[in-house]
Design a protein around this motif. Structure first.
Motif, PDB file in Angstrom:
ATOM      1  N   LEU A  81     -14.700  -5.940  -5.272  1.00 55.94           N
ATOM      2  CA  LEU A  81     -15.628  -4.947  -4.723  1.00 55.94           C
ATOM      3  C   LEU A  81     -15.069  -3.523  -4.843  1.00 55.94           C
ATOM      4  O   LEU A  81     -15.833  -2.567  -4.985  1.00 55.94           O
ATOM      5  N   PRO A  82     -13.717  -3.355  -4.764  1.00 60.14           N
ATOM      6  CA  PRO A  82     -13.207  -1.974  -4.839  1.00 60.14           C
ATOM      7  C   PRO A  82     -13.547  -1.318  -6.167  1.00 60.14           C
ATOM      8  O   PRO A  82     -13.568  -1.970  -7.214  1.00 60.14           O
ATOM      9  N   LEU A  83     -13.767  -0.016  -6.116  1.00 63.77           N
ATOM     10  CA  LEU A  83     -14.050   0.749  -7.341  1.00 63.77           C
ATOM     11  C   LEU A  83     -12.746   0.976  -8.110  1.00 63.77           C
ATOM     12  O   LEU A  83     -11.787   1.510  -7.541  1.00 63.77           O
ATOM     13  N   PRO A  84     -12.711   0.642  -9.398  1.00 67.39           N
ATOM     14  CA  PRO A  84     -11.475   0.872 -10.163  1.00 67.39           C
ATOM     15  C   PRO A  84     -10.982   2.316 -10.068  1.00 67.39           C
ATOM     16  O   PRO A  84      -9.782   2.553  -9.987  1.00 67.39           O
ATOM     17  N   ALA A  85     -11.898   3.278 -10.069  1.00 69.00           N
ATOM     18  CA  ALA A  85     -11.447   4.685 -10.014  1.00 69.00           C
ATOM     19  C   ALA A  85     -10.660   4.943  -8.725  1.00 69.00           C
ATOM     20  O   ALA A  85      -9.710   5.743  -8.715  1.00 69.00           O
ATOM     21  N   LEU A  86     -11.031   4.247  -7.642  1.00 68.82           N
ATOM     22  CA  LEU A  86     -10.340   4.469  -6.370  1.00 68.82           C
ATOM     23  C   LEU A  86      -9.017   3.712  -6.319  1.00 68.82           C
ATOM     24  O   LEU A  86      -8.004   4.239  -5.846  1.00 68.82           O
ATOM     25  N   THR A  87      -9.013   2.466  -6.817  1.00 70.88           N
ATOM     26  CA  THR A  87      -7.744   1.716  -6.762  1.00 70.88           C
ATOM     27  C   THR A  87      -6.729   2.331  -7.738  1.00 70.88           C
ATOM     28  O   THR A  87      -5.532   2.345  -7.465  1.00 70.88           O
ATOM     29  N   ASP A  88      -7.228   2.863  -8.863  1.00 76.03           N
ATOM     30  CA  ASP A  88      -6.312   3.536  -9.802  1.00 76.03           C
ATOM     31  C   ASP A  88      -5.725   4.799  -9.158  1.00 76.03           C
ATOM     32  O   ASP A  88      -4.527   5.085  -9.300  1.00 76.03           O
ATOM     33  N   ALA A  89      -6.579   5.530  -8.444  1.00 74.17           N
ATOM     34  CA  ALA A  89      -6.090   6.748  -7.764  1.00 74.17           C
ATOM     35  C   ALA A  89      -5.035   6.374  -6.729  1.00 74.17           C
ATOM     36  O   ALA A  89      -3.999   7.029  -6.595  1.00 74.17           O
ATOM     37  N   TYR A  90      -5.296   5.297  -6.033  1.00 73.29           N
ATOM     38  CA  TYR A  90      -4.348   4.829  -5.003  1.00 73.29           C
ATOM     39  C   TYR A  90      -3.001   4.497  -5.647  1.00 73.29           C
ATOM     40  O   TYR A  90      -1.938   4.920  -5.182  1.00 73.29           O
ATOM     41  N   ALA A  91      -3.082   3.712  -6.742  1.00 66.78           N
ATOM     42  CA  ALA A  91      -1.842   3.274  -7.396  1.00 66.78           C
ATOM     43  C   ALA A  91      -1.070   4.470  -7.953  1.00 66.78           C
ATOM     44  O   ALA A  91       0.155   4.531  -7.870  1.00 66.78           O
ATOM     45  N   LYS A  92      -1.813   5.434  -8.472  1.00 68.67           N
ATOM     46  CA  LYS A  92      -1.168   6.618  -9.073  1.00 68.67           C
ATOM     47  C   LYS A  92      -0.461   7.445  -8.003  1.00 68.67           C
ATOM     48  O   LYS A  92       0.636   7.950  -8.222  1.00 68.67           O
ATOM     49  N   ASP A  93      -1.090   7.584  -6.839  1.00 65.99           N
ATOM     50  CA  ASP A  93      -0.606   8.545  -5.832  1.00 65.99           C
ATOM     51  C   ASP A  93       0.205   7.921  -4.702  1.00 65.99           C
ATOM     52  O   ASP A  93       0.553   8.621  -3.752  1.00 65.99           O
ATOM     53  N   SER A  94       0.491   6.620  -4.754  1.00 66.56           N
ATOM     54  CA  SER A  94       1.107   6.023  -3.558  1.00 66.56           C
ATOM     55  C   SER A  94       2.477   6.634  -3.259  1.00 66.56           C
ATOM     56  O   SER A  94       2.816   6.866  -2.105  1.00 66.56           O
ATOM     57  N   ARG A  95       3.237   6.937  -4.295  1.00 64.17           N
ATOM     58  CA  ARG A  95       4.569   7.521  -4.031  1.00 64.17           C
ATOM     59  C   ARG A  95       4.467   8.965  -3.534  1.00 64.17           C
ATOM     60  O   ARG A  95       5.084   9.319  -2.526  1.00 64.17           O
ATOM     61  N   PRO A  96       3.696   9.839  -4.200  1.00 59.22           N
ATOM     62  CA  PRO A  96       3.549  11.199  -3.646  1.00 59.22           C
ATOM     63  C   PRO A  96       2.970  11.193  -2.228  1.00 59.22           C
ATOM     64  O   PRO A  96       3.346  12.032  -1.407  1.00 59.22           O
ATOM     65  N   ALA A  97       2.078  10.240  -1.943  1.00 54.87           N
ATOM     66  CA  ALA A  97       1.510  10.184  -0.588  1.00 54.87           C
ATOM     67  C   ALA A  97       2.612   9.890   0.420  1.00 54.87           C
ATOM     68  O   ALA A  97       2.684  10.511   1.491  1.00 54.87           O
ATOM     69  N   TYR A  98       3.478   8.968   0.053  1.00 52.88           N
ATOM     70  CA  TYR A  98       4.586   8.631   0.963  1.00 52.88           C
ATOM     71  C   TYR A  98       5.514   9.830   1.124  1.00 52.88           C
ATOM     72  O   TYR A  98       5.987  10.132   2.229  1.00 52.88           O
ATOM     73  N   ASP A  99       5.738  10.539   0.031  1.00 53.41           N
ATOM     74  CA  ASP A  99       6.596  11.729   0.107  1.00 53.41           C
ATOM     75  C   ASP A  99       5.964  12.824   0.971  1.00 53.41           C
ATOM     76  O   ASP A  99       6.675  13.640   1.557  1.00 53.41           O
ATOM     77  N   TRP A 100       4.639  12.819   1.058  1.00 56.34           N
ATOM     78  CA  TRP A 100       3.984  13.800   1.948  1.00 56.34           C
ATOM     79  C   TRP A 100       4.415  13.534   3.402  1.00 56.34           C
ATOM     80  O   TRP A 100       4.752  14.451   4.146  1.00 56.34           O
TER      81      TRP A 100
END
Ligand SMILES: Cc1cc2nc3c(=O)[nH]c(=O)nc-3n(C[C@H](O)[C@H](O)[C@H](O)COP(=O)(O)OP(=O)(O)OC[C@H]3O[C@@H](n4cnc5c(N)ncnc54)[C@H](O)[C@@H]3O)c2cc1C
Length: 655
Positions: A81-100
């Protein structure tokens, strides 16, 4: 009575100050926007604060944990059900998000070899790789980062004790949503209505789980206000039937009802779920998703095999019984989810806490996987399939639990704290950009009817108490649209909602403006009624069981079936009641080879788990003992939750 109306002007309003709202405010302010954060709880006192503090950080253990692996994990566990554009964004940004979070004060212990935090060694159920990072002080460490971003942030004003009531919208015509002109806020602490003109609003207002109170482990402020306000303003909601019920929550004592005591991974290598007769209803529990565990419990309850309190037994005794590894298991139990274990220790009997007896557990509402329908920039979208921002409510953005589309039918443990910031930052930037390029509201007309309706509510005489109506709604929601549903229960829910909506029109609200609790109860009741309708409409459109949506009268969705998301859009009828039209948005299936590879890997892990359980204790004990030693590290120190020192600061780690 008269209540004073204060007018303010901003570029961006952010509703909510948890992980998502604080990241959005920070990002919007960094883009030069003037930002107002409104929050009904004190700044950062939210689900983010009471969380267990486990965050998904891709690649903490292995380089093989690529963006595609994480993105696939989210989609497959979410039943595509998840949108690929959203899961890809999540996977791409998970490390910078944690660094935030780290830039705002989070201090994990750093693994210098991999230049990042340590992950907990046991992958959480549904993750195919260990990537969940634990933290001492759990969610408090995250909420402090949120607090820091808002309160210490430049160009950010904030109002606490402030209930966002409605979006002001202009230019809506022919059924198409218009554009945001701002929002109306009740500031309880000053007893005023604040009319905020702003071309962009980020909804980061959390979930709707209070709909199921007391069978929920979340903060009471999860009354779905953001979804309801967005829907009333004409925005689409997606997958609203997908509420995550966390399987291992307490049934008793009353003051602990609904609180979480564990994850599937808590069951460890030998834990099973049993029905009231002691029969195993689920094995290999630690490898299962939350949805699988909750569904197993609710199906046993529906078959009349549940406990007296409508749950099942989480039996951890086999883990604890083995002479050597039993000690390792108990240490694992104490350290892997420390606050959940503390709750268990306070609520359960001493033998149960020592795992000499099973724990009685029942699912409780934990997370709303559906939400405001957005694209990867957090902008509201409408139209077919992935949707487009051009067909959405212009100027509306959403992040965190308020948005839908990233987790679909099941959210994996530890993914939300990361998601907050991945999409909080994107929504904040998107909103600032929107404010820069779109002119301000043409006039104040969009506010007039909202202000009139709010003012009229103060001093209403009536024979109904909103707080009492809320309780009736919560009881019915658990029974009819809770973790197990049928066509009949959906119909019953509609009838209850109609009755309560009618009685809500006769609510008594005293005529004072300062901290008017009855007005607040009425506001939240109105939201809860709207979102209950949205859940029911989406549940009817989802005509089979999938993930968090268990239909006792319908089969499980076939993995060969074309995946789709449910989309609901509200429309106010002549009686002023918001009714929802539901339709479907097609989703792509994960490519067959990738899906097969993941399924095989999962099946192999489950076979291994079964074989392990068959070994005689003399062989099993040393194997598990070695595993616990690897998990806990030297001296059983549980390294993953150790606090970091100054070396944990982002800049140092990147050296
Ligand atoms: C007990 C528990 C343990 C958890 N453990 C984990 C974990 O270990 N790892 C993980 O990844 N996730 C975990 N989660 C989930 C995660 O914590 C939440 O999903 C996430 O923090 C939600 O963040 P948010 O910013 O979207 O919303 P929240 O943090 O809930 O913030 C919502 C904000 O909106 C405000 N608000 C709501 N309505 C209004 C309104 N009308 N007007 C103004 N303000 C409003 C609230 O006051 C609040 O500030 C856990 C959740 C719970 C309950």
């Amino acid at each position: 009575m008269t209540i004073e109306v204060e007018w303010r002007d901003y570029d961006v309003i952010v509703v909510g100050s948890g992980g998502a709202g604080s990241a959005a405010a920070d990002a919007a302010a960094a883009e030069g926007a003037r930002v107002l954060v409104v929050s009904k709880d004190p700044i950062a006192c939210s689900d983010t604060k009471i969380s267990e503090g486990n965050a998904t950080v891709r690649g903490t253990v292995s380089d093989a944990d690529t963006e595609q692996v994480l993105s696939d994990n989210l989609r497959v566990s979410g039943a595509d059900l998840p949108l690929p554009a959203l899961t890809d964004a999540y996977a791409k940004d998970s490390r910078p998000a944690y660094d935030w979070y780290r830039a705002h004060g989070l201090r994990p212990k750093i693994n210098q070899d991999r230049k990042g935090p340590f992950a907990r060694p046991l992958a959480k159920g549904g993750h195919t790789v260990a990537r969940s990072v634990g933290h001492k002080n759990a969610g408090v460490a995250f909420s402090h980062a949120a607090w820091d971003a808002v309160v210490e942030g430049a160009h950010i004003d904030y109002l606490e004790d402030a209930w966002f009531l409605d979006l002001a919208v202009e230019g809506a015509e022919n059924g198409a949503p218009g554009r945001v002109a701002g929002g109306l806020v009740y500031h309880a602490a000053s007893g005023t209505l604040v009319a905020v003109r702003a071309p962009a609003v980020v909804m980061a207002s959390g979930g709707l789980n209070t709909l199921y109170f007391p069978k929920t482990d979340t903060m009471r402020g999860n009354t779905g206000d953001g979804y309801a306000a967005a829907a009333r303003a004409g925005a689409d909601l997606v997958d609203m039937e997908q509420v995550q019920f966390l399987p291992f929550c307490l049934t008793a004592p009353a003051s602990y009802e609904g609180l979480l005591v564990g994850e599937p991974s808590t069951a460890s290598f030998l834990g099973v779920l049993r029905d009231r007769h002691g029969k195993v209803i689920l094995d290999g529990v630690y490898l299962r998703t939350r949805a699988e565990c909750s569904a197993a419990i609710m199906r046993a309850v529906a078959d009349g095999r549940g406990t007296d309190d409508g749950g099942a037994y989480l039996d951890l005794t086999a883990n604890a019984r083995l002479p050597r590894s039993g000690k390792g298991f108990m240490r694992y139990l104490e350290t892997s989810m420390p606050s959940a274990y503390r709750t268990a220790r306070q609520a359960l009997s001493k033998p149960a806490v020592r795992c000499e007896e099973s724990w009685e557990v029942r699912p409780a509402a934990h997370y709303t996987m559906g939400g405001i329908r957005v694209d990867a920039t957090g902008a509201s979208v409408g139209g077919a399939d992935d949707g487009t921002a051009a067909a959405g409510l212009s100027g509306l953005f959403a992040a965190g639990q308020a948005m839908g589309g990233v987790f679909g039918a099941n959210r994996l443990g530890s993914t939300a704290l990361t998601e907050n910031v991945v999409f909080g930052l994107r929504a904040g930037r998107g909103a600032a950009d929107h404010a820069r390029t779109h002119s301000r509201a043409t006039g104040d007309d969009a506010f007039r009817s909202l202000i009139a309706a709010a003012v009229a509510q103060f001093g209403q005489s009536g024979d109904q108490a909103p707080a009492h109506l809320k309780l009736e709604l919560q009881r019915a929601a658990w029974d009819c649209i809770g973790p197990a549903r049928t066509a009949d229960s959906l119909n019953r829910m509609d009838a209850v909602i109609d009755d309560l909506a009618d009685r809500a029109g006769r609510a008594a609200v005293p005529d004072y403006a300062l901290w008017n609790q009855a007005f607040i109860e009425w506001v939240e009741l109105r939201s809860l009624l709207d979102v209950a309708r949205a859940v029911t409409a989406a549940a009817r459109e989802r005509d089979a069981s999938v993930g968090g949506h268990v239909r006792l009268d319908r089969p499980q969705v076939s993995i060969l079936a074309q995946p789709y998301s449910t989309v609901v859009r509200g429309q106010a009828a002549n009686d002023g009641v918001l009714r929802f039209h539901a339709n479907r948005a097609r989703r792509p299936r994960t490519p067959a080879m990738r899906l097969l590879a993941m399924r095989l890997k999962d099946a192999w892990r489950k076979v291994q788990a079964k074989v392990l359980c068959l070994l005689p204790p003399a062989l099993l004990d040393p194997i598990l003992d070695r595993r616990y030693r690897a998990i806990l590290g030297p001296g059983d120190a549980a390294p993953a939750v150790s606090p970091g020192g100054p070396a944990a600061a982002v800049a140092d780690a990147a050296e």
